[in-house]
Design an enzyme around this catalytic site. Sequence first.
Site, PDB file in Angstrom:
ATOM      1  N   HIS A   1      -4.944 -33.419  59.075  1.00 46.07           N
ATOM      2  CA  HIS A   1      -3.573 -33.587  58.587  1.00 46.07           C
ATOM      3  C   HIS A   1      -3.375 -35.030  58.099  1.00 46.07           C
ATOM      4  O   HIS A   1      -3.827 -35.966  58.753  1.00 46.07           O
ATOM      5  CB  HIS A   1      -2.581 -33.296  59.720  1.00 46.07           C
ATOM      6  CG  HIS A   1      -1.164 -33.595  59.366  1.00 46.07           C
ATOM      7  ND1 HIS A   1      -0.403 -32.726  58.610  1.00 46.07           N
ATOM      8  CD2 HIS A   1      -0.368 -34.670  59.638  1.00 46.07           C
ATOM      9  CE1 HIS A   1       0.807 -33.249  58.438  1.00 46.07           C
ATOM     10  NE2 HIS A   1       0.853 -34.435  59.062  1.00 46.07           N
TER      11      HIS A   1
ATOM     12  N   GLU B   1      -2.384 -11.754  23.301  1.00 50.12           N
ATOM     13  CA  GLU B   1      -3.233 -10.952  24.185  1.00 50.12           C
ATOM     14  C   GLU B   1      -3.011  -9.462  23.932  1.00 50.12           C
ATOM     15  O   GLU B   1      -1.872  -8.980  23.906  1.00 50.12           O
ATOM     16  CB  GLU B   1      -2.936 -11.287  25.654  1.00 50.12           C
ATOM     17  CG  GLU B   1      -3.524 -10.349  26.685  1.00 50.12           C
ATOM     18  CD  GLU B   1      -5.035 -10.234  26.615  1.00 50.12           C
ATOM     19  OE1 GLU B   1      -5.544  -9.095  26.725  1.00 50.12           O
ATOM     20  OE2 GLU B   1      -5.715 -11.272  26.448  1.00 50.12           O
TER      21      GLU B   1
ATOM     22  N   LYS C   1     -14.146 -29.169  31.373  1.00 53.15           N
ATOM     23  CA  LYS C   1     -13.550 -29.824  32.544  1.00 53.15           C
ATOM     24  C   LYS C   1     -13.318 -31.310  32.277  1.00 53.15           C
ATOM     25  O   LYS C   1     -12.357 -31.896  32.793  1.00 53.15           O
ATOM     26  CB  LYS C   1     -14.429 -29.642  33.782  1.00 53.15           C
ATOM     27  CG  LYS C   1     -14.706 -28.191  34.144  1.00 53.15           C
ATOM     28  CD  LYS C   1     -13.458 -27.338  34.141  1.00 53.15           C
ATOM     29  CE  LYS C   1     -13.773 -25.854  34.123  1.00 53.15           C
ATOM     30  NZ  LYS C   1     -14.228 -25.332  32.836  1.00 53.15           N
TER      31      LYS C   1
END
Length: 510
Positions: free
Chosen positions: A489, A247, A94
């Site tokens: 919002h 794959e 990450k």
Amino acid sequence: MAMASFARRKAYLLSRNFSNTSSEAVRYSFSITSFSRGFASSGSEENDVVVIGGGPGGYVAAIKAAQLGLKTTCIEKRGALGGTCLNVGCIPSKALLHSSHMYHEALHSFKSHGVKFDNVQIDLPAMMSQKDKAVSNLTKGIEGLFKKNKVTYVKGYGKFISPNEVSVDTIEGGNTVVKGKNIIIATGSDVKSLPGIAIDEKKIVSSTGALALSEIPKKLVVVGAGYIGLEMGSVWGRLGSEITVVEFGPDIVPSMDSEIRKQFQRSLEKQGMKFVLKTKVVGVDTSGDGVKLTLEPAAGGEQTTLEADVVLVSAGRTPFTSGLDLDKIGVETDKMGRILVNERFVTNVPSVHAIGDVIPGPMLAHKAEEDGVACVEFIAGKVGHVDYDKVPGVVYTHPEVASVGKTEEQVKTLGVEYRVGKFPFLANSRAKAIDDAEGLVKILAEKETDKILGVHIMAPNAGELIHEAAIALQYDASSEDIARVCHAHPTMSEALKEAAMATYDKAIHI
């Protein structure tokens, strides 16, 4: 309603005799023994809990056990806590995903936001240093938590010598025996190898090697189109590598909802990632400067070759129990090498428990953590519970893909009548404002009751958005329940609300 549902589930668990007949694993019946805080009358001091493995499942189990008043020791062979996830998995990947995304944004997106540079360069050593610093700080942080909670930490490789004793070859070169009334196996998983492909962590690397390349490869071939392969492919692709993913199956990330998967694959292809599906690797030649792969259709046929500077083998993971001497104490495993446990995470040997990647269920760090907490709660005479059907999964590419619950294909297989609600981020004001509006939210709900069955999100921050959906599934919420919650919002979260509105009625902004 939700709290009542939780109370009913807890009462149900408390009333059960915990004899499980799940098809996922062979289960064993047992009697609940009373918990005692006593110590051994002779020999070394006995622990209430001994945890073998200091990864996400193991260290969390150790801390939770200590918090519950159990005398606890954790054994970790690496000499650094956090396991694969923290040291060579979730955390460093990450870090590199974020760093590489920043570079990619600077290269391709900053100009449109009025931010200009004369020159954008990659400093790979600095990028790797930032990653390593993050890992180091976090591992030290766990050691601090062990001290805070009075968990004894033994650095070394442990193996069973009896159902209540673990012999540890310490990293300093000595040996010690750790005794425990309850021993938890939390040794995690290892990279799954492929026949004929020898990983040397130089030309042919695992995810561990892919996190520590000293230079950016011109061509990187990824063998396996799962979470890890696509994430690492994204890292190096953003930094300039030409990425080809090979794959064996017909689809990338086969566990993903097919509609989301198709959009996800198109997104990755737009980023320059190439896919060679229904294909297997039948030969590897590393005699030259790079690597030459021989490929063949999965169903058989004409062979082709593919050249690369580096090949990443990312074909999944396998339970790691090597060297534990499980056969010596009679712990049973299935044909995949997973340790068989009952609902209390107890093996067929009453004093031995197992959690995380070594048992059936999703091989995810957060699932292992939940296993660890539930396991020690049972040991302490409490009730623990982990619902593997409601464990969220995230692919941390850009955009991210996150899901929880059933895919549409799974719902169809169940024969349940259902409704689908979708909302694209192109219609979300926050996504448009930041000029990052690729993706959608998809909700599946039972037609008769409106109960949410599954939620799938493709968005820049899908991994953060998915938890509202996870809570909803945990408490058997309806799509209307989510739709009637006021969402701030402008936020990306409003897309989930709109998708919920579209599921039981109609969305507003589309």
